[in-house]
Write a protein that holds these residues in place. Structure first.
Motif, PDB file in Angstrom:
ATOM      1  N   GLN A 159      66.403  12.796  39.915  1.00 35.82           N
ATOM      2  CA  GLN A 159      65.124  12.278  40.391  1.00 35.82           C
ATOM      3  C   GLN A 159      64.995  12.547  41.882  1.00 35.82           C
ATOM      4  O   GLN A 159      65.990  12.778  42.570  1.00 35.82           O
ATOM      5  CB  GLN A 159      65.118  10.764  40.115  1.00 35.82           C
ATOM      6  N   HIS A 160      63.753  12.529  42.376  1.00 42.02           N
ATOM      7  CA  HIS A 160      63.496  12.773  43.792  1.00 42.02           C
ATOM      8  C   HIS A 160      62.612  11.632  44.311  1.00 42.02           C
ATOM      9  O   HIS A 160      61.714  11.205  43.616  1.00 42.02           O
ATOM     10  CB  HIS A 160      62.762  14.109  43.944  1.00 42.02           C
ATOM     11  N   VAL A 161      62.893  11.128  45.497  1.00 42.13           N
ATOM     12  CA  VAL A 161      61.991  10.124  46.057  1.00 42.13           C
ATOM     13  C   VAL A 161      61.527  10.543  47.448  1.00 42.13           C
ATOM     14  O   VAL A 161      62.155  11.354  48.117  1.00 42.13           O
ATOM     15  CB  VAL A 161      62.612   8.702  46.156  1.00 42.13           C
ATOM     16  N   VAL A 162      60.406   9.979  47.833  1.00 41.75           N
ATOM     17  CA  VAL A 162      59.883  10.134  49.193  1.00 41.75           C
ATOM     18  C   VAL A 162      60.019   8.778  49.878  1.00 41.75           C
ATOM     19  O   VAL A 162      59.556   7.768  49.352  1.00 41.75           O
ATOM     20  CB  VAL A 162      58.405  10.582  49.157  1.00 41.75           C
ATOM     21  N   ILE A 163      60.683   8.791  51.014  1.00 49.72           N
ATOM     22  CA  ILE A 163      60.764   7.561  51.808  1.00 49.72           C
ATOM     23  C   ILE A 163      59.663   7.605  52.838  1.00 49.72           C
ATOM     24  O   ILE A 163      59.473   8.607  53.525  1.00 49.72           O
ATOM     25  CB  ILE A 163      62.141   7.436  52.482  1.00 49.72           C
ATOM     26  N   MET A 164      58.909   6.526  52.899  1.00 48.35           N
ATOM     27  CA  MET A 164      57.869   6.436  53.901  1.00 48.35           C
ATOM     28  C   MET A 164      58.080   5.104  54.622  1.00 48.35           C
ATOM     29  O   MET A 164      58.240   4.064  53.999  1.00 48.35           O
ATOM     30  CB  MET A 164      56.504   6.473  53.212  1.00 48.35           C
TER      31      MET A 164
ATOM     32  N   CYS B 173      50.276   1.993  61.786  1.00 43.18           N
ATOM     33  CA  CYS B 173      51.291   2.736  61.019  1.00 43.18           C
ATOM     34  C   CYS B 173      51.694   1.934  59.788  1.00 43.18           C
ATOM     35  O   CYS B 173      51.770   2.470  58.672  1.00 43.18           O
ATOM     36  CB  CYS B 173      52.539   2.975  61.866  1.00 43.18           C
ATOM     37  N   GLN B 174      51.944   0.652  59.996  1.00 38.90           N
ATOM     38  CA  GLN B 174      52.397  -0.170  58.886  1.00 38.90           C
ATOM     39  C   GLN B 174      51.327  -0.309  57.801  1.00 38.90           C
ATOM     40  O   GLN B 174      51.631  -0.294  56.615  1.00 38.90           O
ATOM     41  CB  GLN B 174      52.778  -1.548  59.407  1.00 38.90           C
ATOM     42  N   ARG B 175      50.080  -0.408  58.230  1.00 31.88           N
ATOM     43  CA  ARG B 175      48.991  -0.518  57.272  1.00 31.88           C
ATOM     44  C   ARG B 175      48.929   0.731  56.375  1.00 31.88           C
ATOM     45  O   ARG B 175      48.735   0.637  55.166  1.00 31.88           O
ATOM     46  CB  ARG B 175      47.662  -0.687  58.018  1.00 31.88           C
ATOM     47  N   MET B 176      49.136   1.899  56.984  1.00 35.56           N
ATOM     48  CA  MET B 176      49.096   3.131  56.185  1.00 35.56           C
ATOM     49  C   MET B 176      50.254   3.199  55.196  1.00 35.56           C
ATOM     50  O   MET B 176      50.098   3.684  54.078  1.00 35.56           O
ATOM     51  CB  MET B 176      49.078   4.347  57.115  1.00 35.56           C
ATOM     52  N   VAL B 177      51.419   2.691  55.616  1.00 38.36           N
ATOM     53  CA  VAL B 177      52.561   2.682  54.700  1.00 38.36           C
ATOM     54  C   VAL B 177      52.282   1.735  53.528  1.00 38.36           C
ATOM     55  O   VAL B 177      52.496   2.095  52.368  1.00 38.36           O
ATOM     56  CB  VAL B 177      53.859   2.266  55.443  1.00 38.36           C
ATOM     57  N   LYS B 178      51.752   0.575  53.850  1.00 35.15           N
ATOM     58  CA  LYS B 178      51.445  -0.401  52.787  1.00 35.15           C
ATOM     59  C   LYS B 178      50.440   0.158  51.797  1.00 35.15           C
ATOM     60  O   LYS B 178      50.607   0.050  50.583  1.00 35.15           O
ATOM     61  CB  LYS B 178      50.891  -1.685  53.403  1.00 35.15           C
TER      62      LYS B 178
ATOM     63  N   LYS C 239      54.138  12.676  40.590  1.00 37.03           N
ATOM     64  CA  LYS C 239      55.403  13.315  40.200  1.00 37.03           C
ATOM     65  C   LYS C 239      56.602  12.610  40.796  1.00 37.03           C
ATOM     66  O   LYS C 239      57.726  12.821  40.388  1.00 37.03           O
ATOM     67  CB  LYS C 239      55.418  14.754  40.711  1.00 37.03           C
ATOM     68  N   THR C 240      56.396  11.816  41.790  1.00 38.06           N
ATOM     69  CA  THR C 240      57.548  11.232  42.457  1.00 38.06           C
ATOM     70  C   THR C 240      57.215   9.811  42.863  1.00 38.06           C
ATOM     71  O   THR C 240      56.124   9.317  42.582  1.00 38.06           O
ATOM     72  CB  THR C 240      57.932  12.083  43.670  1.00 38.06           C
ATOM     73  N   GLN C 241      58.156   9.146  43.498  1.00 42.10           N
ATOM     74  CA  GLN C 241      57.862   7.779  43.878  1.00 42.10           C
ATOM     75  C   GLN C 241      58.267   7.520  45.315  1.00 42.10           C
ATOM     76  O   GLN C 241      59.113   8.197  45.871  1.00 42.10           O
ATOM     77  CB  GLN C 241      58.545   6.799  42.936  1.00 42.10           C
ATOM     78  N   LEU C 242      57.643   6.524  45.908  1.00 41.32           N
ATOM     79  CA  LEU C 242      57.994   6.112  47.260  1.00 41.32           C
ATOM     80  C   LEU C 242      59.135   5.098  47.201  1.00 41.32           C
ATOM     81  O   LEU C 242      59.166   4.252  46.319  1.00 41.32           O
ATOM     82  CB  LEU C 242      56.794   5.463  47.945  1.00 41.32           C
ATOM     83  N   ALA C 243      60.057   5.212  48.146  1.00 39.41           N
ATOM     84  CA  ALA C 243      61.133   4.220  48.251  1.00 39.41           C
ATOM     85  C   ALA C 243      61.081   3.592  49.635  1.00 39.41           C
ATOM     86  O   ALA C 243      60.612   4.205  50.587  1.00 39.41           O
ATOM     87  CB  ALA C 243      62.487   4.878  48.007  1.00 39.41           C
ATOM     88  N   ALA C 244      61.582   2.343  49.715  1.00 40.99           N
ATOM     89  CA  ALA C 244      61.487   1.586  50.970  1.00 40.99           C
ATOM     90  C   ALA C 244      62.836   1.546  51.683  1.00 40.99           C
ATOM     91  O   ALA C 244      63.879   1.480  51.049  1.00 40.99           O
ATOM     92  CB  ALA C 244      61.028   0.157  50.676  1.00 40.99           C
ATOM     93  N   VAL C 245      62.784   1.625  52.997  1.00 44.60           N
ATOM     94  CA  VAL C 245      64.023   1.496  53.769  1.00 44.60           C
ATOM     95  C   VAL C 245      63.996   0.298  54.706  1.00 44.60           C
ATOM     96  O   VAL C 245      64.915   0.094  55.467  1.00 44.60           O
ATOM     97  CB  VAL C 245      64.330   2.752  54.606  1.00 44.60           C
TER      98      VAL C 245
ATOM     99  N   ASN D 234      44.876   8.488  63.504  1.00 45.74           N
ATOM    100  CA  ASN D 234      45.041   7.229  62.790  1.00 45.74           C
ATOM    101  C   ASN D 234      44.098   7.237  61.584  1.00 45.74           C
ATOM    102  O   ASN D 234      43.070   6.575  61.591  1.00 45.74           O
ATOM    103  CB  ASN D 234      44.725   6.085  63.764  1.00 45.74           C
ATOM    104  N   ASP D 235      44.484   7.991  60.557  1.00 51.83           N
ATOM    105  CA  ASP D 235      43.579   8.277  59.453  1.00 51.83           C
ATOM    106  C   ASP D 235      44.416   8.475  58.180  1.00 51.83           C
ATOM    107  O   ASP D 235      45.238   9.403  58.109  1.00 51.83           O
ATOM    108  CB  ASP D 235      42.791   9.546  59.804  1.00 51.83           C
ATOM    109  N   LEU D 236      44.251   7.570  57.211  1.00 46.08           N
ATOM    110  CA  LEU D 236      45.101   7.579  56.021  1.00 46.08           C
ATOM    111  C   LEU D 236      45.093   8.916  55.270  1.00 46.08           C
ATOM    112  O   LEU D 236      46.150   9.456  54.963  1.00 46.08           O
ATOM    113  CB  LEU D 236      44.726   6.408  55.098  1.00 46.08           C
ATOM    114  N   PRO D 237      43.895   9.505  54.960  1.00 44.80           N
ATOM    115  CA  PRO D 237      43.910  10.782  54.252  1.00 44.80           C
ATOM    116  C   PRO D 237      44.655  11.880  55.027  1.00 44.80           C
ATOM    117  O   PRO D 237      45.337  12.720  54.423  1.00 44.80           O
ATOM    118  CB  PRO D 237      42.425  11.139  54.105  1.00 44.80           C
ATOM    119  N   ALA D 238      44.569  11.858  56.354  1.00 41.00           N
ATOM    120  CA  ALA D 238      45.265  12.885  57.144  1.00 41.00           C
ATOM    121  C   ALA D 238      46.779  12.731  56.978  1.00 41.00           C
ATOM    122  O   ALA D 238      47.503  13.714  56.759  1.00 41.00           O
ATOM    123  CB  ALA D 238      44.878  12.761  58.616  1.00 41.00           C
ATOM    124  N   VAL D 239      47.264  11.482  57.033  1.00 40.22           N
ATOM    125  CA  VAL D 239      48.704  11.242  56.925  1.00 40.22           C
ATOM    126  C   VAL D 239      49.187  11.544  55.504  1.00 40.22           C
ATOM    127  O   VAL D 239      50.192  12.232  55.294  1.00 40.22           O
ATOM    128  CB  VAL D 239      49.029   9.787  57.334  1.00 40.22           C
TER     129      VAL D 239
END
Ligand SMILES: *Cc1c(COP(=O)(O)O)cnc(C)c1O
Length: 467
Positions: A133-138, A198-203, A215-221, A451-456
């Motif tokens: 499996q592969h995850v993306v950490i944000m 930044c935190q709002r975009m992560v949430k 295809k993948t999932q976000l993981a929290a650190v 500071n733009d969610l779609p851009a990030v």
């Protein structure tokens, strides 16, 4: 070992799933269903173990059969035997008779967060390899978490990591610790906004992950991840054993932001380690100290202080303590925290009195911080970072029994926060450890985005290793 949610409604999970999950689906945090308990005899038999061997004894019951013992031991050897620049891993420095600082800043990014994130990176990669499996950490960072997470995951094959920091609003040392780490799975994004943006975009991204194409999932650190708390329990045992425990009781003072580090101390005590006092040390962002002193849990505006890693409005891990204070009644916790989001709340008096038996607390302002840096330098020619200074001040203010060793957790190296040291007026400048002395010459790599969610999200969708 099974893990349950503090809000009582999400399904129980095993260790692997808890590792890969952020918040539980009911909005709660995961905690172990039951804690292991060690007898004094067993703890005594751990005297003389290396940090890594001790880490195995303390953490193995939490990992249980999710990872074969020999693989877990190897991971711990790699983490605590190699990645730390001090053979003792968490050395104790004596300030006075029965007064100590435990230096937790000898890891690659000079803050205690390395203890958990160096291990978390290895755990994630191990579990993901097994699962194919592969995850993306944000994650969003105002400083220490970002660099520790990047260092912890730089060698992970199954993880891409995207860390958002507020553009031109983190210190140069902190930025360079993130942006000079090389690896094609590491992405630093400087957002033209503040930390909250930044935190709002992560949430928002955790809430709707469709930008990753399903295809993948976000993981929290961040410290809502149970594995981070687990790794921090170990050094309480380590300090106690070095100073005559478990045959003597210990006191700890802990510079606190999100309540993760001190919650680990509370767990160490519940697992059988004799601890007679736990001091919650906060800066002017003192929601926890106000709660402990007056049974009023109320969010106030964020203040910027000389100890930025403790600048928080609410302490997310406090929920884990509230769960215990409410007899592990998840629905009661859910109701309380839903109300707390709207205004000040209190808990029943007998529950609050119980909390006061478990913890002492103190709040230290910037002046108290720089005074303490100067005081300790005058007494010992030892330089404290501003977070540790708050711990030492609170330890000295709250101490009950001088015969009991008082250990302050040294959470960061003073070279990470040169401004506070300068402001204290001491005639010494903290220098970076030799292994980092070329930090200001290393090449940086980061992307500045609006500071733009779609851009990030667009940037992440384009750059994660979509294999
Ligand atoms: C993160 C951090 C803290 C606060 O730790 P919590 O687990 O959030 O309470 C204190 N000091 C430093 C230097 C930190 O980086």
């Amino acid at each position: 070992m099974r893990y349950i949610s503090t809000r009582g409604e999400a399904p129980a999970l095993g260790f692997e799933d808890v590792l890969l999950t952020g918040l539980a689906t009911d909005g709660g945090l995961y905690v172990p269903e039951s804690l292991p308990h060690f007898s004094l005899e067993e703890i005594r038999s751990w005297r003389g173990l290396s940090y890594s061997e001790l880490a195995f004894k303390v953490m193995h019951p939490f990992v249980d059969d999710a990872i074969p013992a020999e693989d877990f031991r190897r991971m711990l050897d790699e983490t605590y035997g190699v990645a730390f620049a001090h053979k003792a891993v968490a050395p104790l420095v004596q300030l006075d008779t029965n007064e100590w600082v435990m230096e937790l800043f000898r890891g690659p990014t000079l803050a205690f967060k390395d203890f958990a994130l160096q291990l978390l990176g290895r755990l994630l990669d191990y579990v993901l390899e097994k699962r194919k499996q592969h995850v993306v950490i944000m994650g969003a960072t105002s400083g220490d978490t970002g660099s520790a997470a990047i260092e912890g995951c730089r060698r992970c094959e199954h993880v891409d990591i995207f860390i958002l920091h507020p553009h031109e609003r983190v210190s140069e040392v902190q930025r360079r610790q993130m942006t000079t780490v090389k690896g094609d799975n590491i992405h630093n994004i400087a957002v033209r906004g503040n930390f909250d943006d930044c935190q709002r975009m992560v949430k928002a991204s955790f809430g709707d992950q469709s930008f990753l194409g399903g295809k993948t999932q976000l993981a929290a650190v961040n410290s809502i991840n149970w594995a981070r708390i687990m790794a921090q329990i170990v050094y309480y045992f380590h300090a106690s054993l070095a100073l005559g425990g478990p045959d003597r009781s210990m006191a700890f003072s802990v510079p606190t932001g999100n309540f993760g580090d001190i919650f680990a101390g509370y767990l160490a005590k519940k697992m059988g380690l004799p601890i007679s006092q736990l001091v919650i040390a906060t800066n002017r962002n003192d929601i926890l100290h106000r709660f402990m002193s007056g049974n009023r849990y109320e969010q106030l505006n964020l203040e910027h202080t000389l100890s930025p890693s403790m600048d928080i409005m609410v302490s997310s891990n406090f929920e884990r303590l509230l769960f215990d204070l409410h007899g592990r009644d998840g629905l009661a916790v859910k109701e309380l925290l839903e109300n707390a989001a709207k205004g000040p709340v209190s808990i029943e008096d007998y529950r609050w009195r119980h909390a006061r038996k478990l913890f002492d607390s103190d709040a230290v302002d910037d002046e108290g911080t720089t005074d303490t840096i100067r005081e300790v330098f005058d007494q010992n020619e030892y330089l404290l970072d501003p977070h540790t200074a708050i711990g030492v001040r609170a330890a000295r203010n709250c101490r009950r029994d001088p015969a009991i060793p008082m250990i302050t957790l040294g959470t960061a190296h003073p070279a990470k926060f040169p401004d506070a040291v300068l402001r204290s007026g001491v005639k010494a400048e903290p220098s970076l450890p030799v292994h980092m002395s070329d930090l200001f010459e290393r090449e940086e790599q980061y992307t500045v985005l609006d500071n733009d969610l779609p851009a990030v999200q667009g940037f992440i969708a384009k750059h994660w290793k979509n294999t």
